[in-house]
Design a protein around this motif. Structure first.
Motif, PDB file in Angstrom:
ATOM      1  N   UNK A 173      12.838  -5.499  15.713  1.00 53.71           N
ATOM      2  CA  UNK A 173      12.400  -4.329  15.821  1.00 53.71           C
ATOM      3  C   UNK A 173      11.657  -3.565  14.728  1.00 53.71           C
ATOM      4  N   UNK A 174      10.571  -4.361  14.524  1.00 50.86           N
ATOM      5  CA  UNK A 174       9.920  -4.146  13.169  1.00 50.86           C
ATOM      6  C   UNK A 174       9.532  -2.668  13.052  1.00 50.86           C
ATOM      7  N   UNK A 175       9.828  -2.154  11.787  1.00 47.95           N
ATOM      8  CA  UNK A 175       9.268  -0.839  11.548  1.00 47.95           C
ATOM      9  C   UNK A 175       7.742  -0.530  11.375  1.00 47.95           C
ATOM     10  N   UNK A 176       7.176   0.092  11.923  1.00 46.05           N
ATOM     11  CA  UNK A 176       5.777   0.331  11.872  1.00 46.05           C
ATOM     12  C   UNK A 176       5.213   1.454  10.702  1.00 46.05           C
ATOM     13  N   UNK A 177       6.294   2.410  10.447  1.00 48.37           N
ATOM     14  CA  UNK A 177       5.606   3.271   9.247  1.00 48.37           C
ATOM     15  C   UNK A 177       5.755   2.725   7.990  1.00 48.37           C
ATOM     16  N   UNK A 178       4.669   2.362   7.360  1.00 48.55           N
ATOM     17  CA  UNK A 178       4.531   1.752   6.152  1.00 48.55           C
ATOM     18  C   UNK A 178       4.468   2.625   4.954  1.00 48.55           C
ATOM     19  N   UNK A 179       4.838   3.689   5.283  1.00 46.27           N
ATOM     20  CA  UNK A 179       5.053   4.726   3.990  1.00 46.27           C
ATOM     21  C   UNK A 179       6.650   4.533   3.545  1.00 46.27           C
ATOM     22  N   UNK A 180       7.381   3.711   4.298  1.00 46.08           N
ATOM     23  CA  UNK A 180       8.884   3.184   3.844  1.00 46.08           C
ATOM     24  C   UNK A 180       8.581   1.957   3.322  1.00 46.08           C
ATOM     25  N   UNK A 181       9.354   1.768   2.122  1.00 45.21           N
ATOM     26  CA  UNK A 181       9.455   0.363   1.297  1.00 45.21           C
ATOM     27  C   UNK A 181       9.948  -0.513   2.215  1.00 45.21           C
ATOM     28  N   UNK A 182       9.379  -1.644   2.270  1.00 47.45           N
ATOM     29  CA  UNK A 182      10.114  -2.448   3.496  1.00 47.45           C
ATOM     30  C   UNK A 182      10.639  -3.917   2.502  1.00 47.45           C
ATOM     31  N   UNK A 183      11.826  -4.606   2.758  1.00 54.51           N
ATOM     32  CA  UNK A 183      12.080  -5.696   2.187  1.00 54.51           C
ATOM     33  C   UNK A 183      11.383  -6.637   2.323  1.00 54.51           C
ATOM     34  N   UNK A 184      10.410  -6.960   3.666  1.00 51.71           N
ATOM     35  CA  UNK A 184       9.719  -7.909   4.075  1.00 51.71           C
ATOM     36  C   UNK A 184       8.502  -7.868   3.160  1.00 51.71           C
TER      37      UNK A 184
END
Length: 676
Positions: free
Chosen positions: A411-422
């Motif tokens: 369920x990939x998160x699309x709000x890129x304002x959050x830091x993502x481990x990816x």
């Protein structure tokens, strides 16, 4: 985690042979010459093996040897740095085992990673540190194991750890990280703490779970284990590196002259007084699997480094010497183990060493069962089929296999304002900055590799179908979904286990499954209290042939039903107001997937959570047990098993903290014996 070795005495008496490839550790040789005999021999220098060896060697009057099939690591970043969690699976420190084809799913075999290294699974695991619930251990005691309830285990959980609270009161409030000082250790070997970086989307998940009626745990290690929790990890709070069994129970004690370890040596069988061997077990195998791996160790499956397997050809036994049989009933026999036989690889000459007091098998649940069977301790029908002399007909050895099986989601998160481990793998600039921050300050995303924002959810809190599932579980005949041909004692034991499982499935304070959150849009679900039972049996009399591992995941339909409900509940989580800012896209399963589609995802997606257990269960003989409450193998004088194999039922936890505590508790049994 398995058959281990390193001898650390510079002045020990020499045998007429010596191991090769010595490594210098703090100025001393790993694999220095061995003594002629030891008071205690421990098979496997993983978590449990190193704990037991360490504690026994506190008595300077005894000599202890631990034998490990793998090698010591070299303090590589892939081992020590949290960012690399999972990257070494399938590599040189992994046995690279696989299951049998899972015909109840899609017919494919699955990888079953296990540590083949000094420190065992603590070198490879995801570092999560939690204990499970009080009910898990109270259930152990109720099955005939006095002293193994929560109150009996708590002192050993405490003894194994030094707990450091989260470094910031603000972080503690934001991420609901609380702790009860009364249940934590302050002077144990393993450093237990928190990363120096937190992904803010963890708070979205916890808020969504609370919105849907799932509580947040106050302290995930106080025995009340149902709900969301930010679990600590085995992480050194000062240098933010992995605090594994080698670095906590071995390295600081390397100067002990009575603490010996040899590596790169595979124990092929136990030596039993008055019992002969099978020719194939005790003789080199020309062209055999030289490294003992179940697979080739190259790695390449699904990006996790899993590889295909090899095998050892069958031997011609036409010139084998006559076998000596001494079949005994475990209820009346008193077999004595005199030592162990071992070799560096399948074509190497077997060597033996004796134990004056005890042999402790700590090879992990899969290899411990295999070793007992190769030694003539196990189901007689299995041993007879491979021509192994039956020393002890013990049907439970290799049965009762349990595992936390999981299904991944996307369920990939699309709000890129959050830091993502990816971003650490997709954004080279971001990763370089994170690496520099880690190396300079020991802060930032590189400290946060472990997936430790978790939830352990009771079925009644997440599903309107829980009563129906519970009714079906209650109505099942005990044998309905077990393997065919099991000994009546194993069926009797499972009957009692099932009663416990049904009762706890109905509780709102007992976890039925886990959500493993990676903070990038994966809410993996894993069964915590499986009804299904599997088997781990030898494939041949060749000790370098990997065992046949059949976890039989989801053969009991209750487990499948729980997973379906868990995946459906994920939809509710993603739709809850606190999760909406993350803008999750539901790809696997899709938002409109029906039950047939979900079942297809389950059938193809099931994997292990790396927690096989139960194959040498601590149960009475009449319940198919293998060890008694002192972890002594039924029918023997001086043989114990100390690893996850002794769990009668798997707890709702990541297992390393449990194994440390079991080994700490077991050490007292041996210490009491040595004082007699």
């Amino acid at each position: 985690m398995y058959w281990s070795g390193l001898a650390l005495t510079a002045f020990a008496a020499c045998l007429p042979w010596s191991t090769t490839g010595a490594v210098h550790l703090h100025g001393r040789d790993i694999n220095a010459p061995l003594l002629d005999s030891y008071d205690y021999i421990v098979v496997g220098c993983g978590i449990s093996g190193l704990v037991v060896t360490n504690r026994l060697s506190e008595d300077s009057s005894v000599n202890v040897l631990c034998i490990e099939a793998g090698d010591p690591d070299h303090y590589e970043p892939i081992i020590q740095d949290p960012v690399y969690v999972g990257a070494d699976i399938g590599g040189i420190y992994d046995w690279d085992l696989s299951t049998t084809p899972q015909t109840q799913l899609d017919g494919a075999a699955r990888p079953m990673p296990q540590g083949k290294v000094l420190g065992g699974g603590s070198i490879l695991n995801a570092m999560c540190w939690n204990r499970g619930g009080q009910d898990d251990y109270n259930a152990w005691a109720a099955l005939g194991n006095p002293g193994w309830d929560w109150e009996g285990m708590l002192p050993y959980f405490i003894k194994s750890e030094t707990y450091t609270p989260v470094y910031s009161a603000d972080i503690a409030r934001e991420y609901s990280i609380n702790y009860n000082p009364a249940v934590h250790g302050t002077s144990g070997p393993v450093q237990v703490s928190y990363p120096r970086f937190f992904y803010p989307q963890s708070t979205n998940l916890f808020a969504a779970l609370n919105y849907l009626g799932v509580p947040t745990e106050f302290d995930p290690n106080d025995g009340s284990s149902a709900g969301a929790a930010f679990v600590p990890t085995d992480l050194d709070p000062n240098n933010q590196t992995r605090s594994d069994a080698r670095r906590t129970y071995f390295d600081p004690y390397v100067s002990r002259s009575n603490f010996h370890v040899i590596t790169g040596q595979h124990v092929t069988r136990l030596l039993i007084e008055g019992v002969g061997s099978n020719y194939e077990v005790s003789n080199p195998t020309p062209g055999g699997n030289e490294n003992g791996n179940g697979m080739n160790g190259m790695g390449s499956n699904e990006g996790f480094g899993f590889g295909p397997g090899g095998s050892t050809p069958a031997l011609d036994n036409s010139t084998a010497p006559p076998r000596v049989l001494r079949r005994q009933s475990p209820s009346t026999s008193t077999l004595r183990i005199t030592g162990v036989e071992f070799a560096a690889n399948a074509s190497d000459v077997r060597r033996s060493i004796t134990a004056a007091r005890e042999v402790i098998v700590a090879a992990g649940s899969l290899h411990s069962a295999q070793l007992l069977q190769l030694s003539g301790i196990g189901p007689s029908s299995l041993l007879n089929s491979f021509g192994i002399p039956v020393a002890l007909d013990l049907p439970g050895v290799g049965n009762n296999l349990q595992d936390h099986c999981l299904v991944g989601t996307f369920y990939p998160y699309n709000n890129l304002s959050y830091p993502m481990p990816t971003e650490l793998t997709t954004n080279a600039t971001y990763n370089a900055q994170a690496e520099l921050e880690y190396n300079t300050f020991k802060t930032g995303p590189w400290t946060a590799g472990s997936p430790n924002a978790l939830a352990f959810n009771p079925l009644p809190l997440i599903s309107n179908n829980s009563a129906s599932i519970l009714g079906g579980a209650n109505d099942q005949a005990p044998t309905a979904y077990l393997a065919d041909g099991l000994d009546p004692t194993i069926i009797a034991g499972y009957t009692l286990q099932k009663q416990s499982l049904v009762r706890r499935l109905a509780e709102t304070t007992v976890a039925s499954y886990e959500i493993i959150n990676n903070n990038a849009g994966s809410l993996t679900v894993a069964i915590m209290h499986p009804f299904s039972r599997g088997q781990c049996y030898i494939n041949s009399a060749d000790p370098f042939e990997p065992p046949s591992i059949d976890p039989r995941w989801l053969t009991n339909p209750v487990d499948r039903q729980v997973l379906i409900e868990a995946l459906l509940f994920n939809r509710q989580i993603l739709a809850a107001p606190p999760m909406l800012p993350l803008q999750a896209a539901q790809f696997v399963p899709t938002v409109d997937a029906d039950e047939a589609a979900i079942n297809q995802i389950i059938n193809s997606g099931i994997r292990t959570e790396f927690h096989p257990s139960g194959t040498c269960a601590m149960l009475p003989l009449e319940q198919g047990g293998v060890v008694d409450p002192h972890l002594r193998v039924h029918g023997t004088q001086n043989l114990r098993v100390v690893d996850a194999g002794i769990f009668p039922m798997i707890p709702a936890a990541h297992l390393q903290a449990v194994v440390y505590a079991v080994a700490e508790k077991a050490s007292l049994f041996q210490e009491a014996q040595s004082r007699r």
